[in-house]
Design an enzyme around this catalytic site. Sequence first.
Site, PDB file in Angstrom:
ATOM      1  CD  GLN A 193      -2.542  -1.204   2.691  1.00 54.40           C
ATOM      2  OE1 GLN A 193      -3.680  -0.781   2.821  1.00 54.40           O
ATOM      3  NE2 GLN A 193      -1.848  -1.702   3.706  1.00 54.40           N
ATOM      4  CG  ASN A 194       4.036   1.348   2.352  1.00 60.68           C
ATOM      5  OD1 ASN A 194       2.988   1.684   2.897  1.00 60.68           O
ATOM      6  ND2 ASN A 194       4.935   0.586   2.940  1.00 60.68           N
ATOM      7  CG  ASP A 196       7.965   3.680   0.677  1.00 59.24           C
ATOM      8  OD1 ASP A 196       8.203   2.688  -0.039  1.00 59.24           O
ATOM      9  OD2 ASP A 196       7.535   3.593   1.843  1.00 59.24           O
ATOM     10  CG  HIS A 213      -2.696   2.567  -2.047  1.00 62.35           C
ATOM     11  ND1 HIS A 213      -2.782   2.494  -0.674  1.00 62.35           N
ATOM     12  CD2 HIS A 213      -3.802   1.946  -2.524  1.00 62.35           C
ATOM     13  CE1 HIS A 213      -3.895   1.852  -0.324  1.00 62.35           C
ATOM     14  NE2 HIS A 213      -4.526   1.519  -1.441  1.00 62.35           N
ATOM     15  CB  CYS A 221       2.202   7.164 -21.789  1.00 63.07           C
ATOM     16  SG  CYS A 221       1.533   8.008 -23.255  1.00 63.07           S
ATOM     17  CB  CYS A 261      -8.632  12.183  -6.016  1.00 63.17           C
ATOM     18  SG  CYS A 261      -7.388  12.749  -7.204  1.00 63.17           S
ATOM     19  CB  CYS A 274       3.242   7.686 -28.167  1.00 62.13           C
ATOM     20  SG  CYS A 274       2.435   7.995 -26.573  1.00 62.13           S
ATOM     21  N   GLY A 311       2.856  -4.216   9.179  1.00 59.77           N
ATOM     22  CA  GLY A 311       2.794  -2.775   9.369  1.00 59.77           C
ATOM     23  C   GLY A 311       1.556  -2.111   8.837  1.00 59.77           C
ATOM     24  CD  GLN A 338      -2.089   1.863  15.852  1.00 60.11           C
ATOM     25  OE1 GLN A 338      -2.070   1.824  14.627  1.00 60.11           O
ATOM     26  NE2 GLN A 338      -2.523   2.895  16.522  1.00 60.11           N
TER      27      GLN A 338
END
Length: 383
Positions: A193-194, A196, A213, A221, A261, A274, A311, A338
Amino acid sequence: IDVPQAILLRNADEAEAADRGASIVVEDVGPESDSEEEIPAWRLLGKAAGISSETASRTSRRVAGGKRKRGRASDADADPQVTMCDRERGILEEAAATAEFFDSASELDASAATVAELLKKSTHVTAFTGAGISTSAGIGDYRGPSGKWTQEETGTDVADEGGVAYEDLRPTYSHEALAELMRRGLLAHVMSQNCDGLHVLSGIPRAAISELHGNVYLEYCVDCGKEHVRNYYTLDDAADAVLDAPGGIPADSHVEECPECSCNHFTGRSCDDCGGKLKDSIINFGDQLMPRELDGAMEQAKKSDLMLSLGTTMLVTPASSLVTKGRRPVKLVVVNRQATKKDAISMRTARVFGSIDDFLQRVMRQLLPSSDLASWEQGRRKR
């Protein structure tokens, strides 16, 4: 966490002395069940505060329902009722939402041995990673006590401290451990999901990762679909000012407002093949995931006979649904500080509370011969 025990144990005369290392008790969801029953936060808080399962269970009747009856749970005639005030409830709920927990060293070693054996016996292992795998590289998380979403939800100012430039980030021990597991044939695919780019930088082949993501180094392109991998950050952050300008977007600007978004994805560069316009690959809230990334991840998830979730609280959909798509019965290992809604499922395999780097170091010690481990770890600085 520092939760006042007076909130949890308002009636001190009913409190029982408990071993601070008491384990978490969860309902048996059965070997074939994929129930996503959430482990109640009060049980985890009870562990952190050193409260026995039975005491926490009795206390929870007013945490969950706002009040409870004294005495046994089955005593319908018990009296009187004790209620939590709104402030107490708010403190407990906020603590439960962001609380972090840490297994003891012996618990980590035992879990590492279990996971190492599973890695050796499994035939198609996949990993699902979130922000927590990159925090030791210098990137903040989202749902930790100081995470971005936590601060926004609690009304805390989100400070812009600059942080580490993307180009200066380097893979963590965990990123490199996953790459080494893949090199040794113990890991088939990574779903991240990162954004980076640290998994690819660590050596994970592009074909062996689904960057759900997006990736800040990847633009594509809109005409021919060719991907362009850069060694620099591709997003045009200055576009926000253009979108917010009172005069509107200039006619000659490359900036366009995305209908999904409301941000800009165009980078202002053109395709090498192209000449078409290039867009960044980042998925913002409201954007649809790229079909090639989601479809590839789904295919790999369904083949999986062991899923490592590292994580992440697994709350962002549709990506989070991937972790339970594997072969039945689902084998899910969760490593996160968590609580998550998948904990009841992972308890059947391995549920680890603690640092991902620390845990994977223990796993690698179980898997690699000492000479190989020393050589690989010493080579991290050079890499």
